[in-house]
Scaffold this motif. Sequence first.
Motif, PDB file in Angstrom:
ATOM      1  N   ILE A  11       0.863  -1.188   0.000  1.00 28.62           N
ATOM      2  CA  ILE A  11       0.000   0.000   0.000  1.00 28.62           C
ATOM      3  C   ILE A  11       0.898   1.237   0.000  1.00 28.62           C
ATOM      4  CG2 ILE A  11      -1.899   1.201   1.141  1.00 28.62           C
ATOM      5  CD1 ILE A  11      -2.550  -1.392   2.631  1.00 28.62           C
ATOM      6  N   GLU A  23      -0.328   7.997   6.350  1.00 33.54           N
ATOM      7  CA  GLU A  23      -0.240   6.935   7.364  1.00 33.54           C
ATOM      8  C   GLU A  23      -1.625   6.408   7.716  1.00 33.54           C
ATOM      9  OE1 GLU A  23       3.524   9.280   8.045  1.00 33.54           O
ATOM     10  OE2 GLU A  23       1.442   9.809   7.675  1.00 33.54           O
ATOM     11  N   CYS A  26      -3.110   4.264   4.917  1.00 34.90           N
ATOM     12  CA  CYS A  26      -2.527   2.911   4.977  1.00 34.90           C
ATOM     13  C   CYS A  26      -3.201   2.078   6.067  1.00 34.90           C
ATOM     14  CB  CYS A  26      -1.029   2.993   5.278  1.00 34.90           C
ATOM     15  SG  CYS A  26       0.012   3.410   3.881  1.00 34.90           S
ATOM     16  N   GLU A  27      -3.308   2.660   7.231  1.00 30.37           N
ATOM     17  CA  GLU A  27      -3.860   1.960   8.398  1.00 30.37           C
ATOM     18  C   GLU A  27      -5.295   1.491   8.142  1.00 30.37           C
ATOM     19  OE1 GLU A  27      -5.596   3.602  12.540  1.00 30.37           O
ATOM     20  OE2 GLU A  27      -3.582   4.332  12.076  1.00 30.37           O
ATOM     21  N   LYS A  30      -5.429  -1.282   5.332  1.00 30.71           N
ATOM     22  CA  LYS A  30      -4.879  -2.536   5.861  1.00 30.71           C
ATOM     23  C   LYS A  30      -5.874  -3.216   6.804  1.00 30.71           C
ATOM     24  CE  LYS A  30      -0.865  -4.401   8.347  1.00 30.71           C
ATOM     25  NZ  LYS A  30       0.469  -4.095   8.924  1.00 30.71           N
ATOM     26  N   GLU A  43       2.248  -4.777   3.352  1.00 32.11           N
ATOM     27  CA  GLU A  43       3.296  -3.808   3.686  1.00 32.11           C
ATOM     28  C   GLU A  43       2.780  -2.407   3.377  1.00 32.11           C
ATOM     29  OE1 GLU A  43       8.013  -2.893   2.835  1.00 32.11           O
ATOM     30  OE2 GLU A  43       6.884  -4.036   1.342  1.00 32.11           O
ATOM     31  N   CYS A  44       2.963  -1.483   4.321  1.00 29.09           N
ATOM     32  CA  CYS A  44       2.518  -0.102   4.147  1.00 29.09           C
ATOM     33  C   CYS A  44       3.715   0.818   3.932  1.00 29.09           C
ATOM     34  CB  CYS A  44       1.736   0.369   5.376  1.00 29.09           C
ATOM     35  SG  CYS A  44       0.160  -0.477   5.570  1.00 29.09           S
ATOM     36  N   PRO A  46       3.688   4.757   3.483  1.00 30.40           N
ATOM     37  CA  PRO A  46       3.057   6.072   3.297  1.00 30.40           C
ATOM     38  C   PRO A  46       4.036   7.040   2.645  1.00 30.40           C
ATOM     39  CG  PRO A  46       3.071   5.400   5.630  1.00 30.40           C
ATOM     40  CD  PRO A  46       3.943   4.452   4.886  1.00 30.40           C
TER      41      PRO A  46
END
Length: 359
Positions: A11, A23, A26-27, A30, A43-44, A46
């Motif tokens: 991401i 951020e 992404c959170e 996910k 996997e993130c 940002p």
Amino acid sequence: MGSGDNMKILIVPDSFKGTMSSEKVCEVIKKSLLEENSGLDIECLPFADGGEGFCESFANFCEGDMLYSNCCNIYGRNKKCRYFAFGDTAVIECAQASGLQKKKDVMNASSYGTGELIKSAYNAGFRNIILGLGGTGCCDGGAGALSALGAVFKDIEGNDIDFPVGADLLNIYGVNFRECVKDINFTFACDVENTYFGKNGAAYVFAPQKGADKSQVKELDDGLKMLNAFLPRDVSKVKGAGAAGGICGALYSVYGGEIKSGFDVLAEYSDLEKRIKGANLIITGEGKTDRQTLMGKLPYKIAELCKKHGKPCTVISGSIENVKIGDRMISLVDSQTNAEQAINNAEKTLYIKSKKILQ
């Protein structure tokens, strides 16, 4: 698209400006994907283009520390600012010290605080500075930043201009650079190509967003032209010199360095291509995807890298207007959700719409 326990998802979003940081995006994505597919390997990464969040982007893939220093905002008020340091390098966001304020008075705004932040990093021993340019509220041509770094600006009567602001540019009749701190190796992370002055310059393109009316725009542009005449290196033809109200041009003139795309800087340090090659699906997005995205914004560049490596790319954005990038596009604003609902319930809406990614 089907899902499986060994599926690796990357991401890589930009922020959804005004609603969610990269951020947070992404959170939320996910969490939504893992709710029904707990075996996914996600996997993130940002990203930020050089504006707000640039330091945090580096903190996600470089081992280092977030350091703090006192400096001033664009109107001279004290504030605590942060920068990220790893090895012998400091990553500084101009937006930290010189960010746009609710009060928009560009004629009385200065980049002095950015210079203070750079000097603080220099005094702490960092000679390599990656400077994120974006999100500033000043248009002083970088005079304030240079002043904080030791340059002395004089008016027509020979008096020092201690805290140069936009309105001072036409009053500069001399500059002494001898006291400037030396030996800084700058990388300017810049996602615009605007010149220092002129119709495509810092004043005409960006000053109206910072509170300037038409006569002030012309005054600032004339001032930038005047300041350029005093700089050690002519930056009138340098692409990107107008970034951050001209901070880029002023520092580049005095220190040299490299002006690069903020995306390219982050991609290099994060091994982005390697991460894309190792993923089964890449997810990117931004607040609004439209024709401007095709001019080199994050989702477009991610989609192009995915195409290069034969990887599927899904774009999930706040709104999507008349543009097609990647293999699949999901908009938070659609026939079931209007713009107001999407903005007021951004996290919840993103969480729900993210369920479509693997359907």
